[in-house]
Design a protein around this motif. Sequence first.
Motif, PDB file in Angstrom:
ATOM      1  N   LEU A 143     -10.626 -10.267   5.052  1.00 45.54           N
ATOM      2  CA  LEU A 143     -11.138  -9.068   4.981  1.00 45.54           C
ATOM      3  C   LEU A 143      -9.783  -8.164   5.309  1.00 45.54           C
ATOM      4  O   LEU A 143      -9.511  -7.092   4.837  1.00 45.54           O
ATOM      5  N   LEU A 166      -6.789  -8.734   4.686  1.00 43.95           N
ATOM      6  CA  LEU A 166      -5.606  -8.519   3.657  1.00 43.95           C
ATOM      7  C   LEU A 166      -5.924  -7.398   2.755  1.00 43.95           C
ATOM      8  O   LEU A 166      -5.202  -7.023   2.092  1.00 43.95           O
ATOM      9  N   ILE A 167      -7.189  -6.673   2.976  1.00 49.66           N
ATOM     10  CA  ILE A 167      -7.391  -5.417   1.962  1.00 49.66           C
ATOM     11  C   ILE A 167      -6.317  -4.510   2.220  1.00 49.66           C
ATOM     12  O   ILE A 167      -5.941  -3.626   1.298  1.00 49.66           O
ATOM     13  N   LEU A 168      -6.130  -4.178   3.615  1.00 52.58           N
ATOM     14  CA  LEU A 168      -5.502  -2.972   4.096  1.00 52.58           C
ATOM     15  C   LEU A 168      -4.061  -3.227   3.528  1.00 52.58           C
ATOM     16  O   LEU A 168      -3.504  -2.353   3.015  1.00 52.58           O
ATOM     17  N   LEU A 195      -2.646  -5.265   1.235  1.00 50.00           N
ATOM     18  CA  LEU A 195      -2.821  -4.873  -0.208  1.00 50.00           C
ATOM     19  C   LEU A 195      -2.920  -3.310  -0.720  1.00 50.00           C
ATOM     20  O   LEU A 195      -2.309  -2.991  -1.584  1.00 50.00           O
ATOM     21  N   LEU A 196      -3.773  -2.634  -0.088  1.00 48.62           N
ATOM     22  CA  LEU A 196      -3.959  -1.391  -0.224  1.00 48.62           C
ATOM     23  C   LEU A 196      -2.744  -0.673   0.043  1.00 48.62           C
ATOM     24  O   LEU A 196      -2.201   0.517  -0.843  1.00 48.62           O
ATOM     25  N   SER A 197      -1.895  -1.013   0.927  1.00 49.45           N
ATOM     26  CA  SER A 197      -0.756  -0.290   1.269  1.00 49.45           C
ATOM     27  C   SER A 197       0.402  -0.628   0.185  1.00 49.45           C
ATOM     28  O   SER A 197       1.113   0.566  -0.166  1.00 49.45           O
ATOM     29  N   TYR A 236      -0.432  -1.161  -2.884  1.00 50.02           N
ATOM     30  CA  TYR A 236      -0.845  -0.303  -4.227  1.00 50.02           C
ATOM     31  C   TYR A 236      -0.444   1.302  -4.040  1.00 50.02           C
ATOM     32  O   TYR A 236      -0.098   1.964  -4.880  1.00 50.02           O
ATOM     33  N   ILE A 279      -2.129  -5.784  -9.603  1.00 48.71           N
ATOM     34  CA  ILE A 279      -2.607  -6.578  -8.651  1.00 48.71           C
ATOM     35  C   ILE A 279      -1.344  -7.486  -8.165  1.00 48.71           C
ATOM     36  O   ILE A 279      -0.872  -7.400  -6.692  1.00 48.71           O
ATOM     37  N   SER A 333       1.498  -5.177  -6.417  1.00 50.95           N
ATOM     38  CA  SER A 333       0.748  -4.769  -5.188  1.00 50.95           C
ATOM     39  C   SER A 333       0.967  -5.817  -4.121  1.00 50.95           C
ATOM     40  O   SER A 333       1.270  -5.320  -2.862  1.00 50.95           O
ATOM     41  N   MET A 334       0.805  -6.987  -4.595  1.00 53.09           N
ATOM     42  CA  MET A 334       0.985  -8.117  -3.437  1.00 53.09           C
ATOM     43  C   MET A 334       2.316  -8.251  -3.126  1.00 53.09           C
ATOM     44  O   MET A 334       2.662  -8.171  -1.793  1.00 53.09           O
ATOM     45  N   GLY A 354      -3.250  -2.812  10.555  1.00 53.19           N
ATOM     46  CA  GLY A 354      -3.498  -2.776   9.142  1.00 53.19           C
ATOM     47  C   GLY A 354      -3.351  -1.196   8.771  1.00 53.19           C
ATOM     48  O   GLY A 354      -2.792  -1.088   7.734  1.00 53.19           O
TER      49      GLY A 354
END
Length: 246
Positions: free
Chosen positions: A8, A10-12, A14-16, A18, A40, A43-44, A86
């Motif tokens: 979980l 990794l979401i932050l 990845l969102l950063s 994006y 995606i 974004s990674m 994060g």
Amino acid sequence: MLNFDSPLLLILPLLSGYLFLISFYFSRYYHSKIETQRLIFNSMLCALFIYFVSYYFDLKILQYYPHFRNNLKKLNPFVFQSLNFGLLTLGVSLILSYFLNFVIPTKWMLKITVRLWGDEYERLFYKSMNEKKIEDGLLTITTESGKVYVGYVNRISKPLINQQIEIIPYMSGYREDETKVLHLTTFYFDILEYFIENGQKEKIDDEMGIILPKDKIVSASRFSLEVFNMFSIQNMPKKKNKQKNK
């Protein structure tokens, strides 16, 4: 205590990544219309870059301002492992994108974006908008309704998106349904000359500008008065001389 050191987390980052792509003008133009899978993936890659920048920034704060860093940590009421870092990546991505937007001229980013990823319409419109001589930037633009405008592009919206252009017309007319022959019926020279002579150039943009959606444009090309006159003379109906038989 909940262990936040999990997938979980990794979401932050990845969102950063994006957030950076859609906040930085240069990358936002390109990523507005690409496929979801490609977005995606990019974004990674961007998140990896933001991660190292945030890590370096965090080390510098810890090294020179340890008390300030500890006070920032206390602002977060949730005690989750690595959650603060994060959140730091989100802040760094936004700060970095806004900083680059401020430092790099938008006009320069627009120029590079159109040159790299723009279609033929966008390149033609951008070139018309930036010609030094107005006559060099004149375009013939035909819309779906058959209406034709001859003028120069005064403003374009964000490229690679649902684009609109604003043109200052010099002439307008229509094309015949069957032959597509161009007939110019309205001329704006006197109005434009009046605004210029009276020092009211700003009124040209406010009162003369015509906004055209890009998806309503059928064709666009450079306009040459010399070539237009040659075609007009060529397409004039020729009178047949009738000879009387003696």
